[in-house]
Design a protein around this motif. Structure first.
Motif, PDB file in Angstrom:
ATOM      1  N   ARG A  81      -5.177  -8.402  13.902  1.00  0.00           N
ATOM      2  CA  ARG A  81      -4.260  -7.342  14.338  1.00  0.00           C
ATOM      3  C   ARG A  81      -2.967  -7.370  13.539  1.00  0.00           C
ATOM      4  N   GLN A  82      -2.469  -8.551  13.226  1.00  0.00           N
ATOM      5  CA  GLN A  82      -1.249  -8.661  12.423  1.00  0.00           C
ATOM      6  C   GLN A  82      -1.464  -8.099  11.021  1.00  0.00           C
ATOM      7  N   TRP A  83      -2.621  -8.361  10.426  1.00  0.00           N
ATOM      8  CA  TRP A  83      -2.918  -7.806   9.098  1.00  0.00           C
ATOM      9  C   TRP A  83      -2.992  -6.279   9.167  1.00  0.00           C
ATOM     10  N   ILE A  84      -3.576  -5.767  10.226  1.00  0.00           N
ATOM     11  CA  ILE A  84      -3.663  -4.309  10.393  1.00  0.00           C
ATOM     12  C   ILE A  84      -2.271  -3.718  10.552  1.00  0.00           C
ATOM     13  N   ARG A  85      -1.418  -4.380  11.312  1.00  0.00           N
ATOM     14  CA  ARG A  85      -0.041  -3.896  11.481  1.00  0.00           C
ATOM     15  C   ARG A  85       0.735  -3.904  10.170  1.00  0.00           C
ATOM     16  N   LEU A  86       0.524  -4.915   9.337  1.00  0.00           N
ATOM     17  CA  LEU A  86       1.187  -4.969   8.043  1.00  0.00           C
ATOM     18  C   LEU A  86       0.795  -3.760   7.188  1.00  0.00           C
ATOM     19  N   ILE A  87      -0.478  -3.466   7.133  1.00  0.00           N
ATOM     20  CA  ILE A  87      -0.939  -2.307   6.355  1.00  0.00           C
ATOM     21  C   ILE A  87      -0.413  -1.020   6.981  1.00  0.00           C
ATOM     22  N   LYS A  88      -0.362  -0.955   8.290  1.00  0.00           N
ATOM     23  CA  LYS A  88       0.169   0.234   8.971  1.00  0.00           C
ATOM     24  C   LYS A  88       1.625   0.475   8.590  1.00  0.00           C
ATOM     25  N   GLN A  89       2.422  -0.581   8.531  1.00  0.00           N
ATOM     26  CA  GLN A  89       3.821  -0.444   8.130  1.00  0.00           C
ATOM     27  C   GLN A  89       3.930   0.120   6.718  1.00  0.00           C
ATOM     28  N   ILE A  90       3.052  -0.314   5.844  1.00  0.00           N
ATOM     29  CA  ILE A  90       3.059   0.187   4.476  1.00  0.00           C
ATOM     30  C   ILE A  90       2.687   1.668   4.451  1.00  0.00           C
ATOM     31  N   THR A  91       1.703   2.056   5.253  1.00  0.00           N
ATOM     32  CA  THR A  91       1.237   3.451   5.232  1.00  0.00           C
ATOM     33  C   THR A  91       2.194   4.412   5.927  1.00  0.00           C
ATOM     34  N   GLU A  92       3.197   3.910   6.605  1.00  0.00           N
ATOM     35  CA  GLU A  92       4.154   4.801   7.263  1.00  0.00           C
ATOM     36  C   GLU A  92       5.098   5.480   6.286  1.00  0.00           C
ATOM     37  N   SER A  93       5.166   5.004   5.065  1.00  0.00           N
ATOM     38  CA  SER A  93       5.992   5.641   4.047  1.00  0.00           C
ATOM     39  C   SER A  93       5.398   7.005   3.713  1.00  0.00           C
ATOM     40  N   PRO A  94       6.194   8.073   3.729  1.00  0.00           N
ATOM     41  CA  PRO A  94       5.648   9.412   3.458  1.00  0.00           C
ATOM     42  C   PRO A  94       5.332   9.662   1.981  1.00  0.00           C
TER      43      PRO A  94
ATOM     44  N   ALA B  68       3.407   8.817  -1.307  1.00  0.00           N
ATOM     45  CA  ALA B  68       2.171   8.139  -1.687  1.00  0.00           C
ATOM     46  C   ALA B  68       2.402   7.041  -2.724  1.00  0.00           C
ATOM     47  N   LYS B  69       3.205   7.319  -3.742  1.00  0.00           N
ATOM     48  CA  LYS B  69       3.445   6.323  -4.789  1.00  0.00           C
ATOM     49  C   LYS B  69       4.156   5.087  -4.228  1.00  0.00           C
ATOM     50  N   GLN B  70       5.026   5.294  -3.258  1.00  0.00           N
ATOM     51  CA  GLN B  70       5.706   4.148  -2.643  1.00  0.00           C
ATOM     52  C   GLN B  70       4.714   3.294  -1.854  1.00  0.00           C
ATOM     53  N   ARG B  71       3.761   3.946  -1.175  1.00  0.00           N
ATOM     54  CA  ARG B  71       2.747   3.193  -0.435  1.00  0.00           C
ATOM     55  C   ARG B  71       1.920   2.328  -1.385  1.00  0.00           C
TER      56      ARG B  71
ATOM     57  N   GLN C  60       2.831   1.219  -4.393  1.00  0.00           N
ATOM     58  CA  GLN C  60       3.647   0.133  -4.932  1.00  0.00           C
ATOM     59  C   GLN C  60       3.830  -0.976  -3.898  1.00  0.00           C
ATOM     60  N   LYS C  61       4.028  -0.593  -2.632  1.00  0.00           N
ATOM     61  CA  LYS C  61       4.204  -1.592  -1.580  1.00  0.00           C
ATOM     62  C   LYS C  61       2.949  -2.429  -1.374  1.00  0.00           C
ATOM     63  N   ILE C  62       1.775  -1.787  -1.398  1.00  0.00           N
ATOM     64  CA  ILE C  62       0.539  -2.556  -1.190  1.00  0.00           C
ATOM     65  C   ILE C  62       0.272  -3.470  -2.380  1.00  0.00           C
ATOM     66  N   LEU C  63       0.555  -2.983  -3.596  1.00  0.00           N
ATOM     67  CA  LEU C  63       0.390  -3.837  -4.781  1.00  0.00           C
ATOM     68  C   LEU C  63       1.328  -5.038  -4.707  1.00  0.00           C
ATOM     69  N   ASP C  64       2.583  -4.787  -4.358  1.00  0.00           N
ATOM     70  CA  ASP C  64       3.557  -5.880  -4.235  1.00  0.00           C
ATOM     71  C   ASP C  64       3.141  -6.874  -3.158  1.00  0.00           C
ATOM     72  N   GLN C  65       2.666  -6.354  -2.019  1.00  0.00           N
ATOM     73  CA  GLN C  65       2.274  -7.219  -0.912  1.00  0.00           C
ATOM     74  C   GLN C  65       1.083  -8.095  -1.298  1.00  0.00           C
ATOM     75  N   PHE C  66       0.113  -7.514  -1.978  1.00  0.00           N
ATOM     76  CA  PHE C  66      -1.041  -8.296  -2.398  1.00  0.00           C
ATOM     77  C   PHE C  66      -0.642  -9.366  -3.405  1.00  0.00           C
TER      78      PHE C  66
ATOM     79  N   VAL D 265      -4.335   2.466   1.851  1.00  0.00           N
ATOM     80  CA  VAL D 265      -3.058   3.112   2.163  1.00  0.00           C
ATOM     81  C   VAL D 265      -3.129   4.642   2.206  1.00  0.00           C
ATOM     82  N   GLY D 266      -4.321   5.201   2.144  1.00  0.00           N
ATOM     83  CA  GLY D 266      -4.473   6.639   2.330  1.00  0.00           C
ATOM     84  C   GLY D 266      -3.954   7.502   1.199  1.00  0.00           C
ATOM     85  N   VAL D 267      -4.303   7.152  -0.026  1.00  0.00           N
ATOM     86  CA  VAL D 267      -3.926   7.954  -1.187  1.00  0.00           C
ATOM     87  C   VAL D 267      -5.172   8.187  -2.037  1.00  0.00           C
TER      88      VAL D 267
END
Length: 180
Positions: free
Chosen positions: A114-127, A129-132, A134-140, A161-163
């Motif tokens: 659930r914590q991993w899902i919440r982390l990805i959810k926080q990333i996908t809340e950015s409106p 797409a390119k920021q989402r 970059q955030k997922i790449l940085d997080q990984f 991240v839905g792009v």
């Protein structure tokens, strides 16, 4: 963005069959002797078996669902009813799966998932797409070496991240404007 950072995100083309034909060769199970390939893991997941990603190693699993993907990192549970709709998997790092030894271990693994899902959810809340992306790449790259991140297909990040996969390609090649 400096050229070194740009270079680390450049990847070669990957087949679109990543979800059905996992690149995994073998998985180490708790006793160290049983080894499973990607299709065996899917069979275990579809059979309701609950496993957890070894929390003592830098590894994880991207689980592909029909319209999105989920990441299960170290300590997270996979399988059971929760992943019965899983259509494909992509192991990250040297994947090691364990069977929870007790009910408490199982509960803890579900909480970590659930914590991993919440982390990805926080990333996908950015409106944006390119920021989402970059955030997922940085997080990984926080969790895994850059070489491992560079080998993850654009399609996998896109589904996380839905792009569109093309957006991931652009960000990996060119980066993003800091103004966006």
């Amino acid at each position: 963005m400096d050229s070194e950072k740009r270079r680390r995100y450049q990847t070669s083309m990957v087949s679109n069959c990543y979800a059905k034909n996992s690149v995994i060769n073998q998985i180490i199970m708790p006793d160290g002797t049983e080894q499973y390939n990607g299709s065996d893991i899917l069979k275990l997941i579809h059979g309701g078996k609950v496993l957890m990603v070894n929390s003592r190693k830098r590894n994880g699993l991207i689980l592909f669902k029909e319209y999105h993907a989920e990441f299960a990192g170290p300590g997270a549970a996979i399988g059971g009813d929760y992943d019965s709709d899983c259509q494909g998997i992509l192991p990250i790092g040297n994947l090691s799966l364990l069977s929870p030894e007790s009910h408490e271990d199982r509960q803890k693994a579900y909480l970590i998932r659930r914590q991993w899902i919440r982390l990805i959810k926080q990333i996908t809340e950015s409106p944006v797409a390119k920021q989402r992306v970059q955030k997922i790449l940085d997080q990984f790259e926080v969790f895994f070496p850059a070489e491992i991140v560079a080998d993850i297909p654009n399609e996998a990040f896109a589904m996380l991240v839905g792009v569109l996969p093309q957006t991931v390609t652009i960000v990996r090649l060119l980066g993003i404007d800091t103004d966006n």
